[in-house]
Design a protein around this motif. Structure first.
Motif, PDB file in Angstrom:
ATOM      1  N   ILE A  82      34.772  28.634  10.871  1.00 13.60           N
ATOM      2  CA  ILE A  82      35.007  29.023   9.333  1.00 13.60           C
ATOM      3  C   ILE A  82      36.410  29.957   9.367  1.00 13.60           C
ATOM      4  CG2 ILE A  82      34.420  30.097   7.275  1.00 13.60           C
ATOM      5  CD1 ILE A  82      33.080  27.448   7.341  1.00 13.60           C
ATOM      6  N   ASP A  83      36.242  31.080  10.290  1.00 13.10           N
ATOM      7  CA  ASP A  83      37.229  31.903  10.265  1.00 13.10           C
ATOM      8  C   ASP A  83      38.552  31.323  10.828  1.00 13.10           C
ATOM      9  OD1 ASP A  83      37.905  35.028  10.429  1.00 13.10           O
ATOM     10  OD2 ASP A  83      38.892  34.516  12.228  1.00 13.10           O
ATOM     11  N   PHE A  84      38.518  30.571  11.922  1.00 15.12           N
ATOM     12  CA  PHE A  84      39.545  29.543  12.382  1.00 15.12           C
ATOM     13  C   PHE A  84      40.098  28.920  11.167  1.00 15.12           C
ATOM     14  CE2 PHE A  84      41.287  25.840  14.062  1.00 15.12           C
ATOM     15  CZ  PHE A  84      42.308  26.143  15.015  1.00 15.12           C
ATOM     16  N   LYS A 107      19.975  26.595   6.151  1.00 15.28           N
ATOM     17  CA  LYS A 107      19.792  28.092   6.183  1.00 15.28           C
ATOM     18  C   LYS A 107      20.954  28.473   7.055  1.00 15.28           C
ATOM     19  CE  LYS A 107      14.923  28.872   6.150  1.00 15.28           C
ATOM     20  NZ  LYS A 107      13.699  29.256   7.104  1.00 15.28           N
ATOM     21  N   VAL A 108      21.517  27.919   7.861  1.00 14.06           N
ATOM     22  CA  VAL A 108      22.773  28.251   8.788  1.00 14.06           C
ATOM     23  C   VAL A 108      23.928  28.157   7.678  1.00 14.06           C
ATOM     24  CG1 VAL A 108      24.542  27.484  10.480  1.00 14.06           C
ATOM     25  CG2 VAL A 108      21.913  27.402  10.898  1.00 14.06           C
ATOM     26  N   LEU A 109      24.004  27.191   6.899  1.00  8.86           N
ATOM     27  CA  LEU A 109      24.962  26.927   5.953  1.00  8.86           C
ATOM     28  C   LEU A 109      25.101  28.199   4.761  1.00  8.86           C
ATOM     29  CD1 LEU A 109      24.946  23.121   4.875  1.00  8.86           C
ATOM     30  CD2 LEU A 109      26.477  24.324   6.588  1.00  8.86           C
ATOM     31  N   GLU A 110      23.920  28.639   4.525  1.00  2.45           N
ATOM     32  CA  GLU A 110      23.817  29.792   3.813  1.00  2.45           C
ATOM     33  C   GLU A 110      24.223  31.422   4.481  1.00  2.45           C
ATOM     34  OE1 GLU A 110      19.918  29.149   2.373  1.00  2.45           O
ATOM     35  OE2 GLU A 110      20.509  28.024   0.749  1.00  2.45           O
ATOM     36  N   LYS A 111      23.522  31.080   5.430  1.00  4.72           N
ATOM     37  CA  LYS A 111      24.016  32.466   6.512  1.00  4.72           C
ATOM     38  C   LYS A 111      25.636  32.586   6.851  1.00  4.72           C
ATOM     39  CE  LYS A 111      19.918  32.681   9.427  1.00  4.72           C
ATOM     40  NZ  LYS A 111      19.494  32.478  10.616  1.00  4.72           N
ATOM     41  N   ILE A 112      25.970  31.513   6.631  1.00  2.00           N
ATOM     42  CA  ILE A 112      27.661  31.703   6.880  1.00  2.00           C
ATOM     43  C   ILE A 112      28.491  31.615   5.770  1.00  2.00           C
ATOM     44  CG2 ILE A 112      27.464  30.679   9.235  1.00  2.00           C
ATOM     45  CD1 ILE A 112      28.881  27.917   8.225  1.00  2.00           C
ATOM     46  N   GLY A 127      20.592  14.604  -0.107  1.00  2.65           N
ATOM     47  CA  GLY A 127      21.196  15.565   0.619  1.00  2.65           C
ATOM     48  C   GLY A 127      21.899  16.464  -0.151  1.00  2.65           C
ATOM     49  N   VAL A 128      22.494  17.711   0.586  1.00  2.00           N
ATOM     50  CA  VAL A 128      23.088  18.772  -0.242  1.00  2.00           C
ATOM     51  C   VAL A 128      24.470  19.179   0.169  1.00  2.00           C
ATOM     52  CG1 VAL A 128      20.962  19.830  -1.108  1.00  2.00           C
ATOM     53  CG2 VAL A 128      22.013  20.402   1.198  1.00  2.00           C
ATOM     54  N   ILE A 129      25.337  19.399  -0.781  1.00  2.00           N
ATOM     55  CA  ILE A 129      26.858  19.899  -0.129  1.00  2.00           C
ATOM     56  C   ILE A 129      27.014  21.151  -0.519  1.00  2.00           C
ATOM     57  CG2 ILE A 129      29.164  19.660  -0.817  1.00  2.00           C
ATOM     58  CD1 ILE A 129      28.498  16.684  -1.166  1.00  2.00           C
ATOM     59  N   TYR A 130      27.251  22.084   0.162  1.00  2.00           N
ATOM     60  CA  TYR A 130      27.568  23.396   0.120  1.00  2.00           C
ATOM     61  C   TYR A 130      29.128  23.626   0.434  1.00  2.00           C
ATOM     62  CZ  TYR A 130      22.668  25.037   0.278  1.00  2.00           C
ATOM     63  OH  TYR A 130      21.295  25.363   0.163  1.00  2.00           O
ATOM     64  N   GLU A 131      29.499  24.904  -0.129  1.00  2.00           N
ATOM     65  CA  GLU A 131      31.137  24.914   0.013  1.00  2.00           C
ATOM     66  C   GLU A 131      31.318  26.426   0.073  1.00  2.00           C
ATOM     67  OE1 GLU A 131      33.274  23.026  -2.869  1.00  2.00           O
ATOM     68  OE2 GLU A 131      33.769  25.081  -4.051  1.00  2.00           O
ATOM     69  N   ILE A 132      32.444  26.984   0.576  1.00  2.00           N
ATOM     70  CA  ILE A 132      33.004  28.229   0.761  1.00  2.00           C
ATOM     71  C   ILE A 132      34.450  28.091   0.620  1.00  2.00           C
ATOM     72  CG2 ILE A 132      33.228  28.556   3.092  1.00  2.00           C
ATOM     73  CD1 ILE A 132      32.597  31.453   2.862  1.00  2.00           C
ATOM     74  N   THR A 133      34.994  28.824  -0.415  1.00  2.00           N
ATOM     75  CA  THR A 133      36.622  28.795  -0.538  1.00  2.00           C
ATOM     76  C   THR A 133      37.020  30.021   0.198  1.00  2.00           C
ATOM     77  OG1 THR A 133      36.280  30.453  -2.429  1.00  2.00           O
ATOM     78  CG2 THR A 133      36.270  27.950  -2.970  1.00  2.00           C
ATOM     79  N   LYS A 134      38.261  29.728   0.503  1.00  2.00           N
ATOM     80  CA  LYS A 134      39.331  31.160   1.118  1.00  2.00           C
ATOM     81  C   LYS A 134      38.726  32.387   0.466  1.00  2.00           C
ATOM     82  CE  LYS A 134      43.461  32.336   3.113  1.00  2.00           C
ATOM     83  NZ  LYS A 134      44.808  31.884   3.583  1.00  2.00           N
ATOM     84  N   ASN A 135      38.943  32.226  -0.992  1.00  2.00           N
ATOM     85  CA  ASN A 135      38.754  33.615  -1.727  1.00  2.00           C
ATOM     86  C   ASN A 135      37.413  34.273  -1.465  1.00  2.00           C
ATOM     87  OD1 ASN A 135      41.403  33.352  -2.734  1.00  2.00           O
ATOM     88  ND2 ASN A 135      40.825  32.322  -4.595  1.00  2.00           N
ATOM     89  N   LYS A 136      36.429  33.329  -1.533  1.00  2.00           N
ATOM     90  CA  LYS A 136      35.311  33.888  -1.479  1.00  2.00           C
ATOM     91  C   LYS A 136      34.802  34.313   0.079  1.00  2.00           C
ATOM     92  CE  LYS A 136      30.701  34.280  -2.073  1.00  2.00           C
ATOM     93  NZ  LYS A 136      30.062  35.504  -2.982  1.00  2.00           N
ATOM     94  N   TYR A 137      35.521  33.693   1.145  1.00  2.00           N
ATOM     95  CA  TYR A 137      35.414  34.162   2.339  1.00  2.00           C
ATOM     96  C   TYR A 137      36.029  35.518   2.670  1.00  2.00           C
ATOM     97  CZ  TYR A 137      36.370  34.353   7.314  1.00  2.00           C
ATOM     98  OH  TYR A 137      36.560  34.854   8.694  1.00  2.00           O
ATOM     99  N   GLN A 139      36.418  37.833   0.306  1.00  2.00           N
ATOM    100  CA  GLN A 139      35.710  38.795  -0.318  1.00  2.00           C
ATOM    101  C   GLN A 139      34.445  39.190   0.460  1.00  2.00           C
ATOM    102  OE1 GLN A 139      34.539  36.792  -3.979  1.00  2.00           O
ATOM    103  NE2 GLN A 139      36.346  37.298  -5.076  1.00  2.00           N
ATOM    104  N   THR A 140      33.891  38.187   1.189  1.00  2.00           N
ATOM    105  CA  THR A 140      33.113  38.487   2.173  1.00  2.00           C
ATOM    106  C   THR A 140      33.308  39.196   3.398  1.00  2.00           C
ATOM    107  OG1 THR A 140      31.743  36.305   1.538  1.00  2.00           O
ATOM    108  CG2 THR A 140      30.843  37.258   3.579  1.00  2.00           C
ATOM    109  N   ILE A 141      34.381  39.058   3.850  1.00  2.00           N
ATOM    110  CA  ILE A 141      34.924  39.812   4.825  1.00  2.00           C
ATOM    111  C   ILE A 141      35.169  41.112   4.327  1.00  2.00           C
ATOM    112  CG2 ILE A 141      37.067  39.946   6.606  1.00  2.00           C
ATOM    113  CD1 ILE A 141      34.854  37.752   7.524  1.00  2.00           C
ATOM    114  N   ALA A 142      35.828  41.215   3.243  1.00  2.00           N
ATOM    115  CA  ALA A 142      36.210  42.826   2.852  1.00  2.00           C
ATOM    116  C   ALA A 142      34.761  43.572   2.646  1.00  2.00           C
ATOM    117  CB  ALA A 142      37.047  42.437   1.668  1.00  2.00           C
ATOM    118  N   ASN A 143      33.777  42.807   2.196  1.00  2.00           N
ATOM    119  CA  ASN A 143      32.598  43.635   1.805  1.00  2.00           C
ATOM    120  C   ASN A 143      31.768  44.021   3.179  1.00  2.00           C
ATOM    121  OD1 ASN A 143      33.116  43.648  -0.805  1.00  2.00           O
ATOM    122  ND2 ASN A 143      32.017  41.841  -1.192  1.00  2.00           N
ATOM    123  N   ARG A 144      31.927  43.745   4.373  1.00  2.00           N
ATOM    124  CA  ARG A 144      31.320  43.783   5.538  1.00  2.00           C
ATOM    125  C   ARG A 144      31.281  45.381   5.843  1.00  2.00           C
ATOM    126  NH1 ARG A 144      32.090  38.431   9.189  1.00  2.00           N
ATOM    127  NH2 ARG A 144      31.118  37.139   7.828  1.00  2.00           N
TER     128      ARG A 144
END
Length: 144
Positions: A82-84, A107-112, A127-137, A139-144
């Motif tokens: 995801i980072d790459f 659970k893995v999709l949610e953890k990442i 089935g289910v579809i999950y997603e992450i956007t660059k902006n959300k990513y 924000q997540t990195i900034a809050n670590r």
């Protein structure tokens, strides 16, 4: 293979032919990557991004031999992919798909950091579809 919708290769020859035709690296700079356990010097599964041209999206995928489940390999390798995708390739969104009954992969999709978006037909399974956007990513990195 139970939760993938894919069929196993019938032979080593069939697997080799698939690999010869695999063009994700050349066309899109992504692909499923071998994961090696350094302690054992053993292939334990794969993880990586894949581009689907028909829907114009990148997805994260992973498969590991059962012996290596619940040890954090899928989570850690998926985080790196995801980072790459966001930092090196400049992607704007990455999705993940799973069969609803595949609780471990969800659970893995949610953890990442991926967020549930919708249900879909996964080869005649729920089935289910999950997603992450660059902006959300970011924000997540900034809050670590």
């Amino acid at each position: 293979m139970k939760y993938t919708g894919d069929k196993s290769f019938a032979s080593i020859i069939e697997a080799k032919e698939f690999l010869k035709a695999y063009d994700q690296y050349e066309k899109y700079n992504v692909g499923r990557l071998a994961v090696i356990n350094k302690t054992e010097n053993r292939f334990i599964g794969w993880c990586g991004l894949k581009y689907s041209q028909n829907v114009n999206e990148y997805d994260i995928g992973f498969r590991f031999f059962r012996k290596y489940w619940n040890k954090g390999y899928a989570t850690e390798t998926s985080k790196a992919c995801i980072d790459f995708g966001f930092r090196k390739l400049g992607l704007n969104k990455i999705i993940g798909r799973a069969m609803k009954e595949n609780i471990a992969s969800i659970k893995v999709l949610e953890k990442i950091g991926l967020i549930y978006m919708k249900d879909f037909d996964f080869d005649r399974h729920s089935g289910v579809i999950y997603e992450i956007t660059k902006n959300k990513y970011e924000q997540t990195i900034a809050n670590r």
